[in-house]
Design a protein around this motif. Structure first.
Motif, PDB file in Angstrom:
ATOM      1  N   MET A 193       0.849  -1.184   0.000  1.00 11.26           N
ATOM      2  CA  MET A 193       0.000   0.000   0.000  1.00 11.26           C
ATOM      3  C   MET A 193       0.889   1.240   0.000  1.00 11.26           C
ATOM      4  O   MET A 193       1.925   1.272   0.686  1.00 11.26           O
ATOM      5  N   PRO A 194       0.531   2.286  -0.765  1.00  8.47           N
ATOM      6  CA  PRO A 194       1.342   3.502  -0.747  1.00  8.47           C
ATOM      7  C   PRO A 194       1.220   4.236   0.582  1.00  8.47           C
ATOM      8  O   PRO A 194       0.317   3.970   1.372  1.00  8.47           O
ATOM      9  N   GLU A 195       2.143   5.146   0.809  1.00  7.26           N
ATOM     10  CA  GLU A 195       2.028   5.988   1.992  1.00  7.26           C
ATOM     11  C   GLU A 195       0.778   6.857   1.855  1.00  7.26           C
ATOM     12  O   GLU A 195       0.417   7.294   0.778  1.00  7.26           O
ATOM     13  N   GLY A 196       0.127   7.096   2.952  1.00  7.77           N
ATOM     14  CA  GLY A 196      -1.066   7.930   2.874  1.00  7.77           C
ATOM     15  C   GLY A 196      -1.971   7.696   4.060  1.00  7.77           C
ATOM     16  O   GLY A 196      -1.709   6.844   4.913  1.00  7.77           O
ATOM     17  N   PRO A 197      -3.061   8.428   4.121  1.00  3.38           N
ATOM     18  CA  PRO A 197      -3.993   8.312   5.254  1.00  3.38           C
ATOM     19  C   PRO A 197      -4.959   7.148   5.068  1.00  3.38           C
ATOM     20  O   PRO A 197      -6.170   7.336   4.944  1.00  3.38           O
ATOM     21  N   PHE A 198      -4.424   5.924   5.023  1.00  2.00           N
ATOM     22  CA  PHE A 198      -5.266   4.756   4.819  1.00  2.00           C
ATOM     23  C   PHE A 198      -5.438   4.008   6.140  1.00  2.00           C
ATOM     24  O   PHE A 198      -4.462   3.571   6.750  1.00  2.00           O
ATOM     25  N   ASP A 199      -6.671   3.859   6.587  1.00  2.00           N
ATOM     26  CA  ASP A 199      -6.945   3.244   7.882  1.00  2.00           C
ATOM     27  C   ASP A 199      -7.269   1.759   7.775  1.00  2.00           C
ATOM     28  O   ASP A 199      -7.509   1.109   8.789  1.00  2.00           O
ATOM     29  N   GLY A 200      -7.312   1.218   6.558  1.00  2.00           N
ATOM     30  CA  GLY A 200      -7.663  -0.181   6.391  1.00  2.00           C
ATOM     31  C   GLY A 200      -6.562  -1.117   6.872  1.00  2.00           C
ATOM     32  O   GLY A 200      -5.386  -0.752   6.952  1.00  2.00           O
ATOM     33  N   LYS A 201      -6.972  -2.352   7.181  1.00  6.68           N
ATOM     34  CA  LYS A 201      -6.032  -3.377   7.636  1.00  6.68           C
ATOM     35  C   LYS A 201      -6.273  -4.649   6.830  1.00  6.68           C
ATOM     36  O   LYS A 201      -7.410  -5.049   6.617  1.00  6.68           O
ATOM     37  N   SER A 202      -5.218  -5.291   6.402  1.00  3.76           N
ATOM     38  CA  SER A 202      -5.354  -6.544   5.676  1.00  3.76           C
ATOM     39  C   SER A 202      -5.858  -7.637   6.609  1.00  3.76           C
ATOM     40  O   SER A 202      -5.378  -7.786   7.744  1.00  3.76           O
ATOM     41  N   VAL A 203      -6.824  -8.413   6.130  1.00  2.00           N
ATOM     42  CA  VAL A 203      -7.317  -9.554   6.924  1.00  2.00           C
ATOM     43  C   VAL A 203      -6.502 -10.815   6.624  1.00  2.00           C
ATOM     44  O   VAL A 203      -6.755 -11.871   7.217  1.00  2.00           O
ATOM     45  N   TRP A 204      -5.533 -10.707   5.725  1.00  2.00           N
ATOM     46  CA  TRP A 204      -4.801 -11.874   5.271  1.00  2.00           C
ATOM     47  C   TRP A 204      -4.149 -12.664   6.403  1.00  2.00           C
ATOM     48  O   TRP A 204      -4.184 -13.901   6.405  1.00  2.00           O
ATOM     49  N   PRO A 205      -3.531 -12.000   7.393  1.00  2.07           N
ATOM     50  CA  PRO A 205      -2.901 -12.781   8.469  1.00  2.07           C
ATOM     51  C   PRO A 205      -3.881 -13.713   9.176  1.00  2.07           C
ATOM     52  O   PRO A 205      -3.500 -14.806   9.595  1.00  2.07           O
ATOM     53  N   PHE A 206      -5.161 -13.296   9.283  1.00  3.86           N
ATOM     54  CA  PHE A 206      -6.144 -14.104  10.012  1.00  3.86           C
ATOM     55  C   PHE A 206      -6.737 -15.204   9.145  1.00  3.86           C
ATOM     56  O   PHE A 206      -7.225 -16.208   9.662  1.00  3.86           O
ATOM     57  N   VAL A 207      -6.698 -15.008   7.824  1.00 10.95           N
ATOM     58  CA  VAL A 207      -7.097 -16.088   6.926  1.00 10.95           C
ATOM     59  C   VAL A 207      -6.130 -17.255   7.070  1.00 10.95           C
ATOM     60  O   VAL A 207      -6.526 -18.425   7.072  1.00 10.95           O
ATOM     61  N   LEU A 208      -4.857 -16.954   7.238  1.00  8.54           N
ATOM     62  CA  LEU A 208      -3.828 -17.987   7.299  1.00  8.54           C
ATOM     63  C   LEU A 208      -3.660 -18.573   8.697  1.00  8.54           C
ATOM     64  O   LEU A 208      -3.311 -19.746   8.844  1.00  8.54           O
ATOM     65  N   ASP A 209      -3.920 -17.754   9.739  1.00 12.74           N
ATOM     66  CA  ASP A 209      -3.598 -18.205  11.093  1.00 12.74           C
ATOM     67  C   ASP A 209      -4.546 -17.560  12.095  1.00 12.74           C
ATOM     68  O   ASP A 209      -4.517 -16.345  12.299  1.00 12.74           O
ATOM     69  N   ALA A 210      -5.379 -18.360  12.747  1.00 15.80           N
ATOM     70  CA  ALA A 210      -6.343 -17.832  13.715  1.00 15.80           C
ATOM     71  C   ALA A 210      -5.671 -17.172  14.898  1.00 15.80           C
ATOM     72  O   ALA A 210      -6.252 -16.291  15.547  1.00 15.80           O
ATOM     73  N   SER A 211      -4.448 -17.561  15.196  1.00 16.40           N
ATOM     74  CA  SER A 211      -3.754 -17.009  16.358  1.00 16.40           C
ATOM     75  C   SER A 211      -2.874 -15.814  16.009  1.00 16.40           C
ATOM     76  O   SER A 211      -2.118 -15.330  16.855  1.00 16.40           O
ATOM     77  N   SER A 212      -2.976 -15.320  14.783  1.00 12.61           N
ATOM     78  CA  SER A 212      -2.155 -14.182  14.367  1.00 12.61           C
ATOM     79  C   SER A 212      -2.342 -13.002  15.317  1.00 12.61           C
ATOM     80  O   SER A 212      -3.461 -12.700  15.751  1.00 12.61           O
ATOM     81  N   GLN A 213      -1.257 -12.328  15.620  1.00 17.43           N
ATOM     82  CA  GLN A 213      -1.290 -11.157  16.497  1.00 17.43           C
ATOM     83  C   GLN A 213      -1.269  -9.850  15.705  1.00 17.43           C
ATOM     84  O   GLN A 213      -0.972  -8.788  16.263  1.00 17.43           O
ATOM     85  N   ALA A 214      -1.586  -9.903  14.434  1.00 16.46           N
ATOM     86  CA  ALA A 214      -1.657  -8.676  13.629  1.00 16.46           C
ATOM     87  C   ALA A 214      -2.701  -7.732  14.224  1.00 16.46           C
ATOM     88  O   ALA A 214      -3.664  -8.164  14.858  1.00 16.46           O
ATOM     89  N   SER A 215      -2.505  -6.444  14.025  1.00 25.22           N
ATOM     90  CA  SER A 215      -3.408  -5.461  14.622  1.00 25.22           C
ATOM     91  C   SER A 215      -4.797  -5.540  13.996  1.00 25.22           C
ATOM     92  O   SER A 215      -4.954  -5.893  12.828  1.00 25.22           O
ATOM     93  N   THR A 216      -5.798  -5.217  14.806  1.00 29.10           N
ATOM     94  CA  THR A 216      -7.190  -5.218  14.342  1.00 29.10           C
ATOM     95  C   THR A 216      -7.831  -3.884  14.686  1.00 29.10           C
ATOM     96  O   THR A 216      -7.248  -3.045  15.377  1.00 29.10           O
ATOM     97  N   HIS A 217      -9.057  -3.697  14.208  1.00 30.11           N
ATOM     98  CA  HIS A 217      -9.770  -2.457  14.491  1.00 30.11           C
ATOM     99  C   HIS A 217     -10.352  -2.464  15.903  1.00 30.11           C
ATOM    100  O   HIS A 217     -10.928  -3.460  16.343  1.00 30.11           O
ATOM    101  N   GLU A 218     -10.227  -1.336  16.587  1.00 29.13           N
ATOM    102  CA  GLU A 218     -10.918  -1.163  17.863  1.00 29.13           C
ATOM    103  C   GLU A 218     -12.414  -0.977  17.627  1.00 29.13           C
ATOM    104  O   GLU A 218     -13.237  -1.361  18.439  1.00 29.13           O
ATOM    105  N   TYR A 219     -12.747  -0.374  16.492  1.00 30.92           N
ATOM    106  CA  TYR A 219     -14.143  -0.179  16.109  1.00 30.92           C
ATOM    107  C   TYR A 219     -14.206   0.000  14.602  1.00 30.92           C
ATOM    108  O   TYR A 219     -13.193   0.284  13.954  1.00 30.92           O
ATOM    109  N   VAL A 220     -15.383  -0.196  14.021  1.00 33.01           N
ATOM    110  CA  VAL A 220     -15.624   0.118  12.614  1.00 33.01           C
ATOM    111  C   VAL A 220     -16.866   1.006  12.533  1.00 33.01           C
ATOM    112  O   VAL A 220     -17.713   0.996  13.426  1.00 33.01           O
ATOM    113  N   VAL A 221     -16.947   1.775  11.458  1.00 29.41           N
ATOM    114  CA  VAL A 221     -17.989   2.790  11.319  1.00 29.41           C
ATOM    115  C   VAL A 221     -18.804   2.553  10.058  1.00 29.41           C
ATOM    116  O   VAL A 221     -18.258   2.180   9.014  1.00 29.41           O
TER     117      VAL A 221
END
Length: 353
Positions: A257-285
């Motif tokens: 992803m390019p540098e910029g004000p992008f708040d999205g997070k890839s879900v890919w780590p959780f598709v591969l591993d349920a125990s992934s510690q990748a960051s998640t959203h505190e809330y969605v709008v």
């Protein structure tokens, strides 16, 4: 139009060396990207058509010999035609067409689902939603206002019809998945299934979208990864399709992803591993708007945390709502005035601010 987005799905895939076809309903914000604006949206092949025709086009593309991988979008209409079914059920015939397959408007009641537990309209429903129930569109009643005349049996038939429309589009999706199998691509192809919005599905006697209730704004996000990933599992982490699809696809095609004000997070780590510690959203709008003929509007937002959901409309009675999504997932009891939930209310107000 002067401020085109800096990044797009098609162009991210092209950077990774992918072909980029798009079939069906054009749903990349017409006010930003027309079909001809290939330089910005990045889909070199973009062909319209109804559900059966777009499936034919997609299968024809998949069957070609190729040297490049592909990011193919197949953008279906159904079950969106439930809005047309509702108009027909209400007795309207002009400009009403079931383009993607007709279904009965008077199915036998013994074949129809029961009414949902949250069928009744909340006593303290937001004024914005109450207004939306009565609006007209271009001088004619809209689908929701016409549906307010439905009987209990009519609403049960509505749920039956929605199931039939889902079945119609499921058949087309199955054709694409079968084609991947037949061509020998199934074990090499990631499939992501999602949608732009849900349907009221009779909850709160609601027809279509435009509100903040779960039935209208919660959508599927299903990922099939051939080999090595989680299988037949669900995950309760918070995902926002509008911002998370882009980084997810970018990671799949191997482009940063390019540098910029992008708040999205890839879900890919959780598709591969349920125990992934990748960051998640505190809330969605989620956003909604009720537009009035006077050009004034009610603007609405819902803020969803893992266990609660906070609704806020820009004006009107009952503009603020808080629901306990663990104990009241049907959103029937507004907790704003309940002292025992004052802490949660304050927390969600702060997050919203």
């Amino acid at each position: 139009r002067e401020h085109k987005p800096l990044v797009s799905l098609g162009n991210q895939a092209k950077k990774g060396g992918y072909e980029t076809p798009y079939f069906g309903k054009w749903h990349i914000q017409d006010q930003t990207f027309g079909r001809d604006d290939v330089a910005h949206h990045g889909f070199d092949i973009n062909v319209g058509g109804k559900d059966i025709g777009m499936t034919d086009d997609a299968i024809q593309f998949l069957s070609r010999a190729r040297r490049k991988p592909f990011l193919a979008v197949v953008s279906y209409y159904n079950p969106h035609d439930i809005c047309e079914w509702g108009r027909k059920k209400a007795g309207r015939s002009e400009r009403v067409t079931m383009h993607n397959g007709d279904v009965d408007i008077n199915p036998p009641l013994d074949r129809c689902p029961r009414l949902p537990d949250n069928y009744d309209i909340n006593r303290d429903e937001a004024e914005a939603v109450q207004v939306r129930r009565t609006l007209s569109s271009k001088g004619a009643p809209n689908a929701q206002s016409m549906a307010m005349e439905f009987s209990d049996d009519d609403w049960r038939q509505y749920r039956w019809a929605y199931h039939r429309l889902v079945e119609l589009v499921d058949k087309q999706i199955a054709r694409v998945l079968s084609a991947l199998e037949d061509i020998g691509l199934a074990d090499k192809t990631v499939v992501v299934f999602t949608s732009d919005h849900g349907d009221g599905y009779v909850a709160h006697r609601w027809h279509q979208k435009s509100v903040l209730y779960e039935e209208s704004c919660r959508v599927p996000f299903v990922v099939r990864w051939p080999g090595g990933a989680r299988q037949n599992e669900t995950d309760d982490r918070l995902i926002s399709v509008g911002i998370d699809l882009m980084p997810t696809i970018s990671e799949i095609v191997g482009v940063r992803m390019p540098e910029g004000p992008f708040d999205g997070k890839s879900v890919w780590p959780f598709v591969l591993d349920a125990s992934s510690q990748a960051s998640t959203h505190e809330y969605v709008v989620t956003e909604a708007e009720v537009r009035l003929a006077s050009k004034e509007s009610y603007h609405g937002r819902s803020l969803r945390t893992p266990d609660f959901k906070y609704h806020l409309w820009s004006r009107g009675e009952n503009r603020e709502q808080l629901f306990d999504m663990v104990n009241d997932p049907e959103e029937t009891r507004n907790l704003v005035d309940c002292p025992e939930y004052a802490g949660q209310l304050a927390k969600h107000r702060d997050l919203f601010a």
